[in-house]
Design an enzyme around this catalytic site. Structure first.
Site, PDB file in Angstrom:
ATOM      1  N   PRO A  52       0.833  -1.210   0.000  1.00 54.48           N
ATOM      2  CA  PRO A  52       0.000   0.000   0.000  1.00 54.48           C
ATOM      3  C   PRO A  52       0.865   1.257   0.000  1.00 54.48           C
ATOM      4  CG  PRO A  52      -0.156  -1.153   2.111  1.00 54.48           C
ATOM      5  CD  PRO A  52       0.661  -2.018   1.200  1.00 54.48           C
ATOM      6  N   GLU A  53       0.509   2.219  -0.803  1.00 52.15           N
ATOM      7  CA  GLU A  53       1.211   3.506  -0.851  1.00 52.15           C
ATOM      8  C   GLU A  53       0.309   4.558  -0.207  1.00 52.15           C
ATOM      9  OE1 GLU A  53       2.958   4.314  -4.685  1.00 52.15           O
ATOM     10  OE2 GLU A  53       3.370   2.201  -5.029  1.00 52.15           O
TER      11      GLU A  53
END
Ligand SMILES: [Zn+2]
Length: 276
Positions: A2-3
């Site tokens: 996840p960013e």
């Protein structure tokens, strides 16, 4: 992994489900993920604590208590699942927070790379892991000039590698760096020190824009990441990431994939020419 946009989507969901709740008990099934203190004091500190709100710094989630933060990093596969009542744990559940209203929050992590640690509010921003993060990308004081100044420290690195450093451009990870460099028409192997101010300004605008659009879409659903409120939809707008062999949306050339600093990197060989 996840960013920033995916973590922001998780934050918004947690803000709705757990903020205002008071913890009655905590169970830790994988002690190694708790950093900086033993599990016993970690649990004792959290007990009776009330979550005032859920914040975010870059890709870190911050559960805000009266005097401290619970700092959580999801790394590759971490996920939070809220339940209205007590529920049996899954084999990948490593931490369970039980609240005084009987509801629970389960932290689930197939790869076990995620971390949690407690930090005093007063010193949190000046010690690891939150120290040395650049300001948030949507902060108006994060300008092209600030980015240009930061890039001086990485002038020998390919721009792709430099932008992954969270002290240079907070929030960009592998997916959104590729999208940013495509939008800015900069080849990922260009040395940071070889960029013109105009190119840096284009990277700045593109990076902020890509992150903003991804946040608005609830992040991207790629491999294991699933937004807690359903599927993020930004992957439908990805121009180059994961598009190897697909025609470039601008010029029709097949998108190529190379490795830069060990990371898979996607670009258009026509729109993004390397500056030597
Ligand atoms: Zn192209």
């Amino acid at each position: 992994m996840p960013e920033l946009p995916e973590v922001e989507t998780v934050r918004r969901s947690l803000e709705r489900t757990v903020s205002g709740k008071t913890i009655s008990s905590v169970k830790v099934f994988h002690p190694k993920m708790i950093r900086g203190m033993e599990v016993g004091p970690f649990i004792d500190t959290l007990k009776q604590g009330r979550i005032e709100r859920v914040d975010r710094r870059g890709k870190f989630l911050l559960f805000v208590f009266e005097r401290f933060y619970l700092v959580s990093h999801l790394r590759m596969e971490g996920k939070y699942f809220p339940y209205p009542q007590a529920i049996e744990k899954d084999k990948h559940t490593h931490v369970i927070f039980r609240f005084t209203d009987g509801s629970e929050l389960h932290y689930n992590d197939v790869r076990k790379f995620g971390t949690m640690e407690l930090r005093d509010k007063e010193t949190a921003m000046s010690v690891a892991p939150l120290a040395q993060l650049e300001r948030e990308p949507f902060d108006p004081t994060f300008t092209a000039e600030v980015l240009a100044e930061n890039l001086i420290r990485k002038k020998r690195s390919p721009i792709k590698t430099a932008l992954l450093d969270q002290s240079i451009f907070l929030g960009l990870g592998n997916i959104y760096v590729d999208e940013t460099l495509y939008a800015a028409r900069v080849h990922p192997l260009t040395k940071a020190g070889a960029l013109t101010l105009d190119e840096i300004a284009r990277i700045h605008v593109a990076g902020v824009d890509v992150l903003r659009k991804a946040v608005e879409s609830g992040g991207s659903t790629i491999r294991s990441y699933v937004s807690p409120t359903g599927k993020g939809e930004f992957q439908l707008q990805l121009a180059v990431y994961g598009q190897t062999g697909v025609p470039c949306p601008r010029c029709g050339t097949a998108i190529e994939k190379i490795k830069v600093g060990g990371r898979g990197t996607h670009f258009c060989p026509t729109c993004q020419q390397v500056a030597l």
